[in-house]
Design a protein around this motif. Structure first.
Motif, PDB file in Angstrom:
ATOM      1  N   ILE A   1       2.374  -6.954  -7.248  1.00 52.54           N
ATOM      2  CA  ILE A   1       3.500  -6.373  -7.389  1.00 52.54           C
ATOM      3  C   ILE A   1       4.653  -7.435  -7.477  1.00 52.54           C
ATOM      4  N   LYS A   2       5.991  -7.322  -7.884  1.00 54.01           N
ATOM      5  CA  LYS A   2       6.816  -8.193  -8.009  1.00 54.01           C
ATOM      6  C   LYS A   2       7.211  -8.821  -6.635  1.00 54.01           C
TER       7      LYS A   2
ATOM      8  N   MET B   1       1.205 -14.085  -1.337  1.00 55.82           N
ATOM      9  CA  MET B   1       0.514 -12.926  -1.120  1.00 55.82           C
ATOM     10  C   MET B   1       1.285 -11.835  -1.903  1.00 55.82           C
ATOM     11  N   ILE B   2       2.390 -11.587  -1.889  1.00 57.48           N
ATOM     12  CA  ILE B   2       3.121 -10.413  -2.574  1.00 57.48           C
ATOM     13  C   ILE B   2       2.371 -10.395  -3.856  1.00 57.48           C
ATOM     14  N   LYS B   3       2.183 -11.492  -4.802  1.00 55.97           N
ATOM     15  CA  LYS B   3       2.148 -11.443  -6.127  1.00 55.97           C
ATOM     16  C   LYS B   3       0.484 -11.333  -6.137  1.00 55.97           C
ATOM     17  N   GLU B   4      -0.160 -11.355  -5.268  1.00 50.95           N
ATOM     18  CA  GLU B   4      -1.729 -11.057  -5.200  1.00 50.95           C
ATOM     19  C   GLU B   4      -1.799  -9.486  -5.021  1.00 50.95           C
TER      20      GLU B   4
ATOM     21  N   ASP C   1       0.782  -1.163  -0.016  1.00 53.01           N
ATOM     22  CA  ASP C   1      -0.144  -0.075   0.184  1.00 53.01           C
ATOM     23  C   ASP C   1       0.784   1.401  -0.039  1.00 53.01           C
ATOM     24  N   ALA C   2       2.065   1.230   0.625  1.00 51.84           N
ATOM     25  CA  ALA C   2       2.892   2.424   0.773  1.00 51.84           C
ATOM     26  C   ALA C   2       3.652   2.637  -0.658  1.00 51.84           C
ATOM     27  N   GLY C   3       3.493   1.666  -1.517  1.00 50.77           N
ATOM     28  CA  GLY C   3       4.123   1.842  -3.131  1.00 50.77           C
ATOM     29  C   GLY C   3       5.187   1.104  -3.528  1.00 50.77           C
ATOM     30  N   ALA C   4       5.414   0.095  -2.768  1.00 51.02           N
ATOM     31  CA  ALA C   4       6.589  -0.929  -3.432  1.00 51.02           C
ATOM     32  C   ALA C   4       6.354  -1.428  -4.615  1.00 51.02           C
ATOM     33  N   ASP C   5       7.156  -1.617  -5.491  1.00 52.32           N
ATOM     34  CA  ASP C   5       7.167  -2.093  -6.657  1.00 52.32           C
ATOM     35  C   ASP C   5       7.757  -3.615  -6.545  1.00 52.32           C
ATOM     36  N   ILE C   6       8.541  -3.889  -5.967  1.00 53.96           N
ATOM     37  CA  ILE C   6       9.133  -5.190  -5.683  1.00 53.96           C
ATOM     38  C   ILE C   6       9.254  -5.216  -4.161  1.00 53.96           C
TER      39      ILE C   6
END
Ligand code: DX5
Ligand code: ZN
Length: 221
Positions: A107-108, A101-104, A79-84
């Motif tokens: 994001i990478k 969970m990350i992929k859901e 939510d804070a804006g990470a791309d990976i």
């Protein structure tokens, strides 16, 4: 070569100025080191600072979570804006679940291994990762020396991805300097993280050029 400068060595009282300078010198990725004082001995920043960084830059935010129980914080960092979002294999006993969970989140997903962790620890989840982060120092601090043994692991990881026809990127973090960048790239790395070598002497432009010069020089040989 892709450089992902580590914000850990930037001027924390003037992050925006340093980030703009990276952008003006052709950098496309920013490595953000998150430490919790538990998984590693040091404490750095969390989602609140990441959110402020997101507001001032379009650089790809490459967030390295050196924290215990990373699964608990995936949503906050996404939510804070990470791309990976890269989690440590040693910090999570349910790697498959957390990476999914990350992929859901759209994001990478990356996984990182410490110098003492063998490559086979990530063999079973290699299909679902976008990035493998090989630590070439023990995580926690900037400015440490590159552990030469890491070259073997980078090479093996590259072999594994070729043999299994996988497409995850290999990123290497710790002790990277212009002078050792070519051998790390030649071993199979795609992305080099560098903190002190980029921000040293506060001459970001000159330091980035040094990396480019060394890599160009090597490709001519
Ligand atoms: C170390 C961090 C690194 C660190 C690298 O735990 O993960 O990203 O900033 O710093 P240098 O390039 O100085 O070794
Ligand atoms: Zn890092």
């Amino acid at each position: 070569m892709k450089l992902s400068p580590s914000l850990l060595s930037a001027n924390f009282a003037n992050l925006e100025r340093d980030i703009k300078e990276l952008e003006n010198n052709g950098i496309e990725m920013l490595h953000v080191d998150v430490m919790d004082g538990h998984f590693v001995p040091n404490i750095t920043i969390g989602p609140v600072v990441l959110q402020s960084i997101r507001k001032i830059t379009d650089l790809e935010l490459d967030v390295h979570l050196m924290i215990s129980n990373p699964g608990q914080y995936i949503k906050a960092f996404a939510d804070a804006g990470a791309d990976i979002l890269t989690i440590h294999s040693e910090a999570d006993i349910h790697l498959h679940r957390t990476l999914s969970m990350i992929k859901e989140m759209g994001i990478k997903a990356g996984v990182s291994i410490n110098p003492s962790t063998p490559l086979f620890m990530v063999e079973e989840i290699a299909e679902i990762i976008d990035l493998l982060l090989i630590m070439s120092v023990n995580p926690g601090f900037g400015g440490q020396s590159f552990i030469e043994k890491s070259l073997e692991k980078i090479y093996k990881a590259d072999q594994m991805r070729k043999n299994r026809k996988l497409d995850f990127l290999i990123e290497v973090d710790g002790g990277i300097k212009p002078s050792n960048s070519s051998k790390v790239l030649n071993a199979g790395a795609d992305i080099l993280v560098a903190g002190s070598a980029i921000f040293k002497g506060r001459n970001i432009c000159e330091n980035i050029n040094l990396f480019n010069d060394f890599v160009k020089m090597d490709s001519k040989q």
